[in-house]
Design a protein around this motif. Structure first.
Motif, PDB file in Angstrom:
ATOM      1  N   VAL A 108       7.995 -16.360  16.822  1.00 20.73           N
ATOM      2  CA  VAL A 108       7.775 -15.036  17.403  1.00 20.73           C
ATOM      3  C   VAL A 108       8.277 -14.997  18.849  1.00 20.73           C
ATOM      4  O   VAL A 108       8.806 -13.983  19.312  1.00 20.73           O
ATOM      5  N   GLU A 109       8.152 -16.107  19.539  1.00 18.77           N
ATOM      6  CA  GLU A 109       8.520 -16.161  20.957  1.00 18.77           C
ATOM      7  C   GLU A 109      10.032 -16.134  21.186  1.00 18.77           C
ATOM      8  O   GLU A 109      10.501 -15.783  22.290  1.00 18.77           O
ATOM      9  N   ARG A 125       2.196 -12.038  24.968  1.00 17.30           N
ATOM     10  CA  ARG A 125       2.889 -11.125  24.057  1.00 17.30           C
ATOM     11  C   ARG A 125       2.919 -11.689  22.628  1.00 17.30           C
ATOM     12  O   ARG A 125       2.766 -10.942  21.665  1.00 17.30           O
ATOM     13  N   VAL A 126       3.117 -12.986  22.503  1.00 10.94           N
ATOM     14  CA  VAL A 126       3.111 -13.613  21.176  1.00 10.94           C
ATOM     15  C   VAL A 126       1.744 -13.449  20.527  1.00 10.94           C
ATOM     16  O   VAL A 126       1.639 -13.087  19.341  1.00 10.94           O
ATOM     17  N   LEU A 130       1.081 -11.364  17.009  1.00 14.22           N
ATOM     18  CA  LEU A 130       0.473 -12.005  15.838  1.00 14.22           C
ATOM     19  C   LEU A 130      -0.843 -11.331  15.464  1.00 14.22           C
ATOM     20  O   LEU A 130      -1.176 -11.219  14.277  1.00 14.22           O
ATOM     21  N   GLU A 131      -1.587 -10.859  16.451  1.00 11.80           N
ATOM     22  CA  GLU A 131      -2.827 -10.142  16.159  1.00 11.80           C
ATOM     23  C   GLU A 131      -2.529  -8.832  15.431  1.00 11.80           C
ATOM     24  O   GLU A 131      -3.232  -8.469  14.471  1.00 11.80           O
ATOM     25  N   ILE A 156       7.949  -9.649  11.376  1.00 11.27           N
ATOM     26  CA  ILE A 156       7.613  -8.375  12.026  1.00 11.27           C
ATOM     27  C   ILE A 156       7.080  -8.628  13.429  1.00 11.27           C
ATOM     28  O   ILE A 156       7.436  -7.916  14.384  1.00 11.27           O
ATOM     29  N   ALA A 157       6.218  -9.647  13.586  1.00 14.58           N
ATOM     30  CA  ALA A 157       5.704  -9.979  14.915  1.00 14.58           C
ATOM     31  C   ALA A 157       6.850 -10.315  15.864  1.00 14.58           C
ATOM     32  O   ALA A 157       6.851  -9.900  17.032  1.00 14.58           O
ATOM     33  N   ARG A 158       7.827 -11.057  15.372  1.00 11.66           N
ATOM     34  CA  ARG A 158       9.008 -11.372  16.193  1.00 11.66           C
ATOM     35  C   ARG A 158       9.754 -10.101  16.570  1.00 11.66           C
ATOM     36  O   ARG A 158      10.245  -9.960  17.698  1.00 11.66           O
ATOM     37  N   ALA A 159       9.825  -9.151  15.647  1.00 12.35           N
ATOM     38  CA  ALA A 159      10.554  -7.908  15.913  1.00 12.35           C
ATOM     39  C   ALA A 159       9.864  -7.040  16.957  1.00 12.35           C
ATOM     40  O   ALA A 159      10.528  -6.281  17.670  1.00 12.35           O
TER      41      ALA A 159
END
Length: 231
Positions: A108-109, A125-126, A130-131, A156-159
């Motif tokens: 995600v980072e 932010r990561v 993820l939350e 999606i979290a990465r996006a």
């Protein structure tokens, strides 16, 4: 009606295959309103992925204008486009594109490593991303330790980790079972409804398409019909 976040105006796009010129779009025009959730269906070769690549600045038109928030981007160089994408566009893929050796949190980072954020801000932010997708308890898991649906949630979290305004999803449920697909679509709806993300989703799945607020059909480089779902 809000102003469009993005407009394609008179866009032409073609490719050469051998000695043959293949025209994908011929003066295509479309407005994407801020806060829209649009699904795009159509047969293979109709231009769906090409459209996403144009919207995301991964490809340039042969002619016409691409306007994002009042700025024409079609003439920008790659360096400027890369900075614009990093700040404004999140991409969600069918096959996740996760780094197998990295934890969910590190995957995600990745987009933030190209920014000037401090390590502390990146971690914040990561954790938030993820939350949002319901994977706070899987932050240290590697992709092989996650189900397909969970891997797509990491995608999606990465996006969304850089808080982009526009999300472009290319068959985001194409590799998932029905239950996992519905969970992913619910997350996209939440991002659209509660966080005001503008979502453009290409899909072959009528059930997935129906979750959007507007359905478009693309055939031979043209939109042949459209319907707006009940709000």
């Amino acid at each position: 009606m809000t102003d469009p976040i993005m407009r394609l105006e008179g866009v032409c796009k073609g490719y050469r295959r051998g000695g043959e010129e293949i025209q994908i779009f011929d003066r295509l025009t479309i407005d994407i309103e801020t806060g829209a959730f649009i699904s795009i269906m159509g047969p293979s070769g109709s231009g769906k992925t090409t459209l996403l690549n144009l919207l995301g600045g991964l490809d340039k038109p042969d002619d016409g204008r691409i306007v994002f928030d009042g700025q024409e981007i079609q003439g920008w160089g790659e360096s400027r486009l890369a900075k614009w994408r990093a700040a404004n566009v999140g991409f969600i893929f069918q096959f996740y594109n996760l780094m197998p050796s990295m934890s969910a949190a590190r995957n995600v980072e990745l987009p933030l490593l190209l920014t000037n954020y401090s390590a502390k801000e990146r971690r914040r932010r990561v954790a938030t991303a993820l939350e949002v997708v319901g994977l706070s308890d899987r932050a240290r898991h590697r992709p092989r330790e996650l189900s397909g649906g969970q891997q797509q949630r990491v995608g999606i979290a990465r996006a969304i980790v850089a808080d982009p305004r526009l999300l472009l999803a290319d068959e985001p449920t194409g590799d998932l079972d029905r239950q996992s697909a519905d969970e992913i679509l619910s997350i996209l709806s939440l991002l659209n409804r509660d966080l005001n993300k503008t979502v453009v989703m290409v899909t072959h799945d009528p059930q997935a398409a129906s979750r959007a607020r507007q359905e478009l059909h693309l055939d031979k480089g043209r939109f042949t019909d459209a319907q707006v779902a009940a709000q």
